[in-house]
Design a protein around this motif. Sequence first.
Motif, PDB file in Angstrom:
ATOM      1  N   VAL A  32       0.897  -1.079   0.065  1.00  0.00           N
ATOM      2  CA  VAL A  32       0.123  -0.047   0.079  1.00  0.00           C
ATOM      3  C   VAL A  32       0.986   1.311   0.066  1.00  0.00           C
ATOM      4  CG1 VAL A  32      -1.633   1.330   1.421  1.00  0.00           C
ATOM      5  CG2 VAL A  32      -1.880  -1.149   0.994  1.00  0.00           C
ATOM      6  N   ALA A  33       0.661   2.216  -0.955  1.00  0.00           N
ATOM      7  CA  ALA A  33       1.070   3.506  -0.866  1.00  0.00           C
ATOM      8  C   ALA A  33       0.025   4.618  -0.224  1.00  0.00           C
ATOM      9  CB  ALA A  33       1.776   4.076  -2.438  1.00  0.00           C
ATOM     10  N   ALA A  34       0.747   5.237   0.815  1.00  0.00           N
ATOM     11  CA  ALA A  34      -0.196   6.196   1.341  1.00  0.00           C
ATOM     12  C   ALA A  34       0.591   7.517   1.223  1.00  0.00           C
ATOM     13  CB  ALA A  34      -0.144   5.965   2.996  1.00  0.00           C
ATOM     14  N   VAL A  35      -0.282   8.414   0.543  1.00  0.00           N
ATOM     15  CA  VAL A  35       0.126   9.831  -0.020  1.00  0.00           C
ATOM     16  C   VAL A  35      -0.468  10.930   0.816  1.00  0.00           C
ATOM     17  CG1 VAL A  35       0.770  11.428  -1.824  1.00  0.00           C
ATOM     18  CG2 VAL A  35       0.840   9.148  -2.343  1.00  0.00           C
ATOM     19  N   VAL A  36       0.077  11.719   1.685  1.00  0.00           N
ATOM     20  CA  VAL A  36      -0.615  12.221   2.611  1.00  0.00           C
ATOM     21  C   VAL A  36      -0.403  13.887   2.546  1.00  0.00           C
ATOM     22  CG1 VAL A  36      -0.808  10.543   4.619  1.00  0.00           C
ATOM     23  CG2 VAL A  36       1.085  12.052   4.574  1.00  0.00           C
ATOM     24  N   PRO A  37      -1.293  14.598   2.977  1.00  0.00           N
ATOM     25  CA  PRO A  37      -1.096  16.323   2.812  1.00  0.00           C
ATOM     26  C   PRO A  37      -0.191  17.052   3.827  1.00  0.00           C
ATOM     27  CG  PRO A  37      -2.886  16.031   3.939  1.00  0.00           C
ATOM     28  CD  PRO A  37      -2.480  14.285   3.730  1.00  0.00           C
ATOM     29  N   TRP A  38       0.196  18.129   3.634  1.00  0.00           N
ATOM     30  CA  TRP A  38       0.747  18.882   4.594  1.00  0.00           C
ATOM     31  C   TRP A  38       0.058  19.750   5.679  1.00  0.00           C
ATOM     32  CZ3 TRP A  38      -1.226  23.807   3.967  1.00  0.00           C
ATOM     33  CH2 TRP A  38      -1.840  24.040   2.956  1.00  0.00           C
ATOM     34  N   ASN A  39      -1.160  19.563   5.752  1.00  0.00           N
ATOM     35  CA  ASN A  39      -1.925  20.328   6.921  1.00  0.00           C
ATOM     36  C   ASN A  39      -1.860  19.522   8.058  1.00  0.00           C
ATOM     37  OD1 ASN A  39      -3.659  18.542   5.583  1.00  0.00           O
ATOM     38  ND2 ASN A  39      -5.342  19.804   5.753  1.00  0.00           N
TER      39      ASN A  39
ATOM     40  N   LEU B 296       1.224  14.375  10.435  1.00  0.00           N
ATOM     41  CA  LEU B 296       1.108  13.010  11.413  1.00  0.00           C
ATOM     42  C   LEU B 296      -0.082  12.553  11.489  1.00  0.00           C
ATOM     43  CD1 LEU B 296       2.985  11.131  13.080  1.00  0.00           C
ATOM     44  CD2 LEU B 296       2.357  12.503  15.111  1.00  0.00           C
ATOM     45  N   LEU B 297      -1.052  13.291  11.598  1.00  0.00           N
ATOM     46  CA  LEU B 297      -2.432  12.611  12.000  1.00  0.00           C
ATOM     47  C   LEU B 297      -3.033  11.919  10.552  1.00  0.00           C
ATOM     48  CD1 LEU B 297      -4.971  12.297  13.413  1.00  0.00           C
ATOM     49  CD2 LEU B 297      -5.843  14.668  12.902  1.00  0.00           C
ATOM     50  N   MET B 298      -2.824  12.696   9.612  1.00  0.00           N
ATOM     51  CA  MET B 298      -3.319  11.933   8.048  1.00  0.00           C
ATOM     52  C   MET B 298      -2.664  10.773   7.947  1.00  0.00           C
ATOM     53  SD  MET B 298      -5.789  14.034   6.973  1.00  0.00           S
ATOM     54  CE  MET B 298      -6.277  14.048   8.760  1.00  0.00           C
ATOM     55  N   ALA B 299      -1.126  10.592   8.275  1.00  0.00           N
ATOM     56  CA  ALA B 299      -0.366   9.511   8.119  1.00  0.00           C
ATOM     57  C   ALA B 299      -1.005   8.323   8.896  1.00  0.00           C
ATOM     58  CB  ALA B 299       1.093   9.817   8.485  1.00  0.00           C
TER      59      ALA B 299
ATOM     60  N   LEU C 276       4.171   2.295   1.999  1.00  0.00           N
ATOM     61  CA  LEU C 276       5.005   3.057   1.782  1.00  0.00           C
ATOM     62  C   LEU C 276       4.213   4.196   1.742  1.00  0.00           C
ATOM     63  CD1 LEU C 276       5.790   1.286  -1.523  1.00  0.00           C
ATOM     64  CD2 LEU C 276       7.722   1.601  -0.097  1.00  0.00           C
ATOM     65  N   LEU C 277       4.862   5.010   2.803  1.00  0.00           N
ATOM     66  CA  LEU C 277       4.260   6.376   3.080  1.00  0.00           C
ATOM     67  C   LEU C 277       5.034   7.450   2.546  1.00  0.00           C
ATOM     68  CD1 LEU C 277       2.394   8.469   4.822  1.00  0.00           C
ATOM     69  CD2 LEU C 277       4.078   8.286   6.685  1.00  0.00           C
ATOM     70  N   LYS C 278       4.090   8.315   1.661  1.00  0.00           N
ATOM     71  CA  LYS C 278       4.924   9.524   1.260  1.00  0.00           C
ATOM     72  C   LYS C 278       4.394  10.553   1.566  1.00  0.00           C
ATOM     73  CE  LYS C 278       5.445  12.665  -2.704  1.00  0.00           C
ATOM     74  NZ  LYS C 278       5.270  13.690  -1.873  1.00  0.00           N
TER      75      LYS C 278
ATOM     76  N   THR D 163       6.497  19.003   4.180  1.00  0.00           N
ATOM     77  CA  THR D 163       6.344  18.451   5.780  1.00  0.00           C
ATOM     78  C   THR D 163       6.437  17.071   5.906  1.00  0.00           C
ATOM     79  OG1 THR D 163       3.628  17.975   5.317  1.00  0.00           O
ATOM     80  CG2 THR D 163       4.445  20.129   6.063  1.00  0.00           C
ATOM     81  N   PRO D 164       7.860  16.507   5.908  1.00  0.00           N
ATOM     82  CA  PRO D 164       8.131  15.016   5.949  1.00  0.00           C
ATOM     83  C   PRO D 164       8.709  14.896   7.387  1.00  0.00           C
ATOM     84  CG  PRO D 164      10.011  16.321   5.135  1.00  0.00           C
ATOM     85  CD  PRO D 164       8.971  17.259   5.229  1.00  0.00           C
ATOM     86  N   LEU D 165       8.801  15.608   8.151  1.00  0.00           N
ATOM     87  CA  LEU D 165       9.480  15.441   9.251  1.00  0.00           C
ATOM     88  C   LEU D 165       8.784  14.374  10.504  1.00  0.00           C
ATOM     89  CD1 LEU D 165      10.847  19.089  10.491  1.00  0.00           C
ATOM     90  CD2 LEU D 165      11.965  17.283   9.067  1.00  0.00           C
ATOM     91  N   THR D 166       7.648  14.590  10.643  1.00  0.00           N
ATOM     92  CA  THR D 166       7.061  13.722  11.755  1.00  0.00           C
ATOM     93  C   THR D 166       6.648  12.179  10.997  1.00  0.00           C
ATOM     94  OG1 THR D 166       4.743  14.577  11.009  1.00  0.00           O
ATOM     95  CG2 THR D 166       5.887  15.327  13.249  1.00  0.00           C
ATOM     96  N   ALA D 167       6.587  12.307   9.804  1.00  0.00           N
ATOM     97  CA  ALA D 167       6.462  10.928   9.071  1.00  0.00           C
ATOM     98  C   ALA D 167       7.917   9.840   9.260  1.00  0.00           C
ATOM     99  CB  ALA D 167       6.375  11.159   7.420  1.00  0.00           C
ATOM    100  N   ILE D 168       8.932  10.760   9.182  1.00  0.00           N
ATOM    101  CA  ILE D 168      10.447  10.015   9.282  1.00  0.00           C
ATOM    102  C   ILE D 168      10.326   9.592  10.484  1.00  0.00           C
ATOM    103  CG2 ILE D 168      12.770  10.210   9.163  1.00  0.00           C
ATOM    104  CD1 ILE D 168      12.209  12.310   6.949  1.00  0.00           C
TER     105      ILE D 168
END
Length: 519
Positions: free
Chosen positions: A160-167, A170-173, A188-190, A195-200
């Motif tokens: 599964v690829a999850a593509v999330v927004p910048w607003n 973390l919550l959307m992820a 795979l989270l993109k 805004t990549p910091l909290t995803a990493i």
Amino acid sequence: MKQQKTHWHDRVTAQRIPTEAFVAGRRATLQSEDIYEIFNPATGKPLGAVPILGEQDVNSAVSAARAAFDSGVWSQSAPAERKAVLLRLAALLEDHAEELALLESLNTGKPISDALAVDIPSAVSAIAWYGEAVDKIYDDVAPTANDVMAFITREPIGVVAAVVPWNFPLLMACWKVAPALAAGNSVLLKPAELTPLTAIRLAELAQEAGIPDGVFNVVTGTGPVTGRALGLHMDVDAITFTGSTAIGKQFMAYSSQSNLKRVSLECGGKSPNIVMADCRDLDEAALAAAFGIFFNQGEVCCAGSRLLVQDSIKDAFLEKLITQAAEFVAGDPLDPDTTLGALISQPHMAKVQSLIASAHDEGANLLCGGEQVRAESGGFFLEPTVFDGVSQDMTIGREEIFGPVLSVMDFATPDEAVQIANNSIYGLGAGLWTSNIDTALTMSKRIKAGTVWVNNYDESDITVPFGGYKQSGIGRDKSLQALSFFQETKTTWISSSGIIGIDQGKADPVCAMPLSGKE
């Protein structure tokens, strides 16, 4: 206890900024050398450089996710084992709440108090809820003849690829990653490129919680490069996306151009918030209307950006609304008393300013705001803005603004309110304020939106589905409905008499085939 402003500024100096992609349980070694800078929206200053994963790097990440899935180390693990790991991850997020809130505020420009009170607890709740759900989902047995046993089972869909927004990064992820992992998939989270910091950091904590290598990966980069590579990849089984309608349509096209991967989309909105003359508490409605458009700087997909007020109470209501709008004051996001943060970027602020200019040009009446503030900070701050006299054909009455800009319209009858509410390409959310139960039931049924809030706005819970009608998307996040998106449904038909033929009259003949292969 609310921390002081100095506490958060002191933490900044010691805070590690995670900027590396995370693949197969470690910081990724990449083929591409392309990078881009990310910035603090409150100061305009760079936070670090992040890699852009190109097609080769995406291929490697997908291969790692597929290998982990095929190994069965997660996909075939006992539900109780997946539950335990997800609950450990939720606990780790809670333990690191201040760190995650700080990263979110630095990366998005939102007030630290909002990140700490809303974003992080809601992310923890999503992980924990789906963790608890893992071992409470039962398969089914169909009501067939006595000599037949038909099982309906649920299996993970795959990669599964999850593509999330910048607003709400973390919550959307977590809305997407949690059910995908709970179902047994590799992910795979993109994150949004801004805004990549909290995803990493989420991936690092997932590794610490015990999620096996390759099961949860973070691929950073831009939409046209990294996002496109995921969308067109022949070995990605599903895409779940939150963002603009235009990009959502691109992901549908990528699916049709590749392997017909399953697609779930949560896209744009232009949500109406309707206040009837019989509203019991205009003060409460005015507070909710202000919060519904100015919270998170208006960068909310279901923001109540169209305020529809019945004409007989309009003047009185707008007076209360302007008083509430004044409570949202732009300030340093790391000051816990700040109620309005920075917009995400200079280009986005310019877009919102251009829509404000169009409202002036098209004859709307500015009641408050409309100007950039705190320019000396280097950040991207706009005042809360309210326009009255907005018609349905004005640009600000039609287009999603994604900023702190409210369009006020009036109506005379419930029928007119419904007509205005539904006159949009979107259908994500809607609000309705009335003390009449008949009005509440009939109007909420007629409004074309995925969620209709009656006598509240934007209240929610992980237990209820979220998504939209029309061009606001396809599918639902949250609740068990989201979990089902990440699962395949399989029927296993077992007959005690061997292969069932058409002439036996025991089965649906649509897919039956005689042993000879002849008609």
